[in-house]
Design a protein around this motif. Sequence first.
Motif, PDB file in Angstrom:
ATOM      1  N   SER A   3       0.848  -1.182   0.000  1.00 20.62           N
ATOM      2  CA  SER A   3       0.000   0.000   0.000  1.00 20.62           C
ATOM      3  C   SER A   3       0.888   1.237   0.000  1.00 20.62           C
ATOM      4  O   SER A   3       1.942   1.255   0.638  1.00 20.62           O
ATOM      5  CB  SER A   3      -0.888  -0.044   1.247  1.00 20.62           C
ATOM      6  N   ILE A   4       0.491   2.257  -0.743  1.00 19.07           N
ATOM      7  CA  ILE A   4       1.298   3.469  -0.880  1.00 19.07           C
ATOM      8  C   ILE A   4       0.465   4.669  -0.441  1.00 19.07           C
ATOM      9  O   ILE A   4      -0.670   4.830  -0.874  1.00 19.07           O
ATOM     10  CB  ILE A   4       1.769   3.677  -2.335  1.00 19.07           C
ATOM     11  N   GLN A   5       1.061   5.501   0.442  1.00 15.91           N
ATOM     12  CA  GLN A   5       0.417   6.748   0.825  1.00 15.91           C
ATOM     13  C   GLN A   5       1.147   7.889   0.131  1.00 15.91           C
ATOM     14  O   GLN A   5       2.333   8.127   0.380  1.00 15.91           O
ATOM     15  CB  GLN A   5       0.432   6.974   2.333  1.00 15.91           C
ATOM     16  N   VAL A   6       0.437   8.567  -0.760  1.00 21.57           N
ATOM     17  CA  VAL A   6       1.005   9.687  -1.503  1.00 21.57           C
ATOM     18  C   VAL A   6       0.628  10.969  -0.759  1.00 21.57           C
ATOM     19  O   VAL A   6      -0.543  11.218  -0.503  1.00 21.57           O
ATOM     20  CB  VAL A   6       0.477   9.725  -2.955  1.00 21.57           C
ATOM     21  N   SER A   7       1.639  11.766  -0.405  1.00 23.01           N
ATOM     22  CA  SER A   7       1.426  12.996   0.367  1.00 23.01           C
ATOM     23  C   SER A   7       1.804  14.220  -0.444  1.00 23.01           C
ATOM     24  O   SER A   7       2.396  14.120  -1.515  1.00 23.01           O
ATOM     25  CB  SER A   7       2.265  12.951   1.647  1.00 23.01           C
ATOM     26  N   LYS A   8       1.485  15.371   0.124  1.00 24.06           N
ATOM     27  CA  LYS A   8       1.737  16.685  -0.470  1.00 24.06           C
ATOM     28  C   LYS A   8       0.920  16.892  -1.743  1.00 24.06           C
ATOM     29  O   LYS A   8       1.424  17.371  -2.761  1.00 24.06           O
ATOM     30  CB  LYS A   8       3.224  16.903  -0.716  1.00 24.06           C
ATOM     31  N   LEU A   9      -0.345  16.504  -1.657  1.00 22.47           N
ATOM     32  CA  LEU A   9      -1.262  16.652  -2.791  1.00 22.47           C
ATOM     33  C   LEU A   9      -2.233  17.820  -2.616  1.00 22.47           C
ATOM     34  O   LEU A   9      -3.128  18.004  -3.429  1.00 22.47           O
ATOM     35  CB  LEU A   9      -2.077  15.367  -2.991  1.00 22.47           C
ATOM     36  N   GLY A  10      -2.078  18.600  -1.537  1.00 26.48           N
ATOM     37  CA  GLY A  10      -3.026  19.667  -1.209  1.00 26.48           C
ATOM     38  C   GLY A  10      -3.282  20.648  -2.332  1.00 26.48           C
ATOM     39  O   GLY A  10      -4.409  21.119  -2.510  1.00 26.48           O
ATOM     40  N   ASN A  11      -2.276  20.977  -3.105  1.00 29.39           N
ATOM     41  CA  ASN A  11      -2.450  21.925  -4.211  1.00 29.39           C
ATOM     42  C   ASN A  11      -3.197  21.314  -5.388  1.00 29.39           C
ATOM     43  O   ASN A  11      -3.521  22.021  -6.345  1.00 29.39           O
ATOM     44  CB  ASN A  11      -1.091  22.438  -4.694  1.00 29.39           C
ATOM     45  N   ILE A  16      10.104  -2.754   1.520  1.00 25.74           N
ATOM     46  CA  ILE A  16       9.547  -4.045   1.948  1.00 25.74           C
ATOM     47  C   ILE A  16      10.546  -4.780   2.837  1.00 25.74           C
ATOM     48  O   ILE A  16      10.166  -5.364   3.854  1.00 25.74           O
ATOM     49  CB  ILE A  16       9.160  -4.904   0.728  1.00 25.74           C
ATOM     50  N   THR A  17      11.824  -4.738   2.486  1.00 19.74           N
ATOM     51  CA  THR A  17      12.854  -5.409   3.284  1.00 19.74           C
ATOM     52  C   THR A  17      12.932  -4.821   4.692  1.00 19.74           C
ATOM     53  O   THR A  17      13.057  -5.557   5.666  1.00 19.74           O
ATOM     54  CB  THR A  17      14.228  -5.297   2.600  1.00 19.74           C
ATOM     55  N   SER A  18      12.827  -3.506   4.807  1.00 20.56           N
ATOM     56  CA  SER A  18      12.965  -2.874   6.121  1.00 20.56           C
ATOM     57  C   SER A  18      11.670  -2.850   6.924  1.00 20.56           C
ATOM     58  O   SER A  18      11.696  -2.997   8.143  1.00 20.56           O
ATOM     59  CB  SER A  18      13.506  -1.456   5.975  1.00 20.56           C
ATOM     60  N   LYS A  19      10.517  -2.695   6.286  1.00 15.13           N
ATOM     61  CA  LYS A  19       9.243  -2.520   7.010  1.00 15.13           C
ATOM     62  C   LYS A  19       8.264  -3.683   6.851  1.00 15.13           C
ATOM     63  O   LYS A  19       7.307  -3.780   7.600  1.00 15.13           O
ATOM     64  CB  LYS A  19       8.538  -1.243   6.545  1.00 15.13           C
ATOM     65  N   GLY A  20       8.454  -4.522   5.836  1.00 16.06           N
ATOM     66  CA  GLY A  20       7.519  -5.615   5.577  1.00 16.06           C
ATOM     67  C   GLY A  20       6.511  -5.222   4.518  1.00 16.06           C
ATOM     68  O   GLY A  20       6.290  -4.044   4.248  1.00 16.06           O
ATOM     69  N   ASP A  21       5.870  -6.234   3.931  1.00 16.95           N
ATOM     70  CA  ASP A  21       4.939  -5.957   2.817  1.00 16.95           C
ATOM     71  C   ASP A  21       3.560  -5.505   3.271  1.00 16.95           C
ATOM     72  O   ASP A  21       2.724  -5.151   2.461  1.00 16.95           O
ATOM     73  CB  ASP A  21       4.840  -7.152   1.881  1.00 16.95           C
ATOM     74  N   LYS A  22       3.290  -5.516   4.577  1.00 13.49           N
ATOM     75  CA  LYS A  22       1.997  -5.046   5.087  1.00 13.49           C
ATOM     76  C   LYS A  22       2.018  -3.581   5.480  1.00 13.49           C
ATOM     77  O   LYS A  22       0.991  -2.986   5.742  1.00 13.49           O
ATOM     78  CB  LYS A  22       1.559  -5.893   6.292  1.00 13.49           C
ATOM     79  N   ALA A  23       3.218  -2.971   5.556  1.00 13.63           N
ATOM     80  CA  ALA A  23       3.348  -1.567   5.924  1.00 13.63           C
ATOM     81  C   ALA A  23       2.924  -0.677   4.757  1.00 13.63           C
ATOM     82  O   ALA A  23       2.866  -1.127   3.607  1.00 13.63           O
ATOM     83  CB  ALA A  23       4.792  -1.263   6.322  1.00 13.63           C
ATOM     84  N   VAL A  24       2.636   0.577   5.055  1.00 17.14           N
ATOM     85  CA  VAL A  24       2.238   1.545   4.037  1.00 17.14           C
ATOM     86  C   VAL A  24       3.458   2.381   3.663  1.00 17.14           C
ATOM     87  O   VAL A  24       4.058   3.049   4.509  1.00 17.14           O
ATOM     88  CB  VAL A  24       1.101   2.450   4.554  1.00 17.14           C
ATOM     89  N   MET A  25       3.808   2.336   2.385  1.00 21.01           N
ATOM     90  CA  MET A  25       4.992   3.043   1.889  1.00 21.01           C
ATOM     91  C   MET A  25       4.658   4.519   1.656  1.00 21.01           C
ATOM     92  O   MET A  25       3.740   4.834   0.904  1.00 21.01           O
ATOM     93  CB  MET A  25       5.470   2.418   0.583  1.00 21.01           C
ATOM     94  N   PRO A  26       5.415   5.438   2.284  1.00 23.13           N
ATOM     95  CA  PRO A  26       5.147   6.877   2.049  1.00 23.13           C
ATOM     96  C   PRO A  26       5.869   7.379   0.803  1.00 23.13           C
ATOM     97  O   PRO A  26       7.009   7.040   0.544  1.00 23.13           O
ATOM     98  CB  PRO A  26       5.730   7.537   3.310  1.00 23.13           C
ATOM     99  N   VAL A  27       5.167   8.207   0.030  1.00 19.02           N
ATOM    100  CA  VAL A  27       5.744   8.847  -1.150  1.00 19.02           C
ATOM    101  C   VAL A  27       5.275  10.294  -1.140  1.00 19.02           C
ATOM    102  O   VAL A  27       4.080  10.560  -1.028  1.00 19.02           O
ATOM    103  CB  VAL A  27       5.293   8.161  -2.467  1.00 19.02           C
ATOM    104  N   ASN A  28       6.219  11.226  -1.232  1.00 18.46           N
ATOM    105  CA  ASN A  28       5.888  12.647  -1.304  1.00 18.46           C
ATOM    106  C   ASN A  28       5.952  13.107  -2.749  1.00 18.46           C
ATOM    107  O   ASN A  28       6.918  12.822  -3.448  1.00 18.46           O
ATOM    108  CB  ASN A  28       6.851  13.490  -0.456  1.00 18.46           C
ATOM    109  N   LEU A  29       4.917  13.829  -3.173  1.00 16.19           N
ATOM    110  CA  LEU A  29       4.922  14.348  -4.540  1.00 16.19           C
ATOM    111  C   LEU A  29       5.479  15.758  -4.560  1.00 16.19           C
ATOM    112  O   LEU A  29       5.382  16.536  -3.762  1.00 16.19           O
ATOM    113  CB  LEU A  29       3.493  14.323  -5.100  1.00 16.19           C
TER     114      LEU A  29
END
Length: 169
Positions: free
Chosen positions: A40-48, A156-169
């Motif tokens: 799962s991916i959480q995309v941030s900094k989308l306010g604009n 995935i190696t550091s947090k596992g495949d169930k964690a949510v990966m953060p991505v900033n745009l």
Amino acid sequence: MKSLKLFIINALTFFVGIGLMSGALSTKSARAAKLESVPSIQVSKLGNYKGQYLTVLYAVGSRAIISTDPSQINISQVKESRTVYITGDNVTLPQVQVEKEGFRPSYNIVVFVVSPQQNYSWVNADGTAPQGMPTTPNRLSNKISAVNRSDVDSFITSKGDKAVMPVNL
């Protein structure tokens, strides 16, 4: 002599029957596709970009070697895509299963495109459309960003495949 003919006919009937049965069984059983999970991916900094659409492409492609412009990505195949309406500063995309084909990678790049319209269609710089991407007249984009598969694998190696990966745009 009569018993030999009967034996041959029975043997042929048996082998033809086995061949037909094995053919019928093989058409009904499907080979399981090899799938790889993208967390799962959480995309941030989308306010604009509120009121626009975020299209995420799980693709096989390459970046231009010299250019740092993210739009200089050449995508040969889109394996999966997701489009969501942007209502806030963050959007969380669910985990995705991407099909792997033989020795080819299931994906090697995840591309994020913000577009004012929902039906975004990627077109490469040379005018070609990637395989697996529906062609629409919408090629408008306000923001393009990407992460490599190596970044996803490290997460995935550091947090596992169930964690949510953060991505900033």
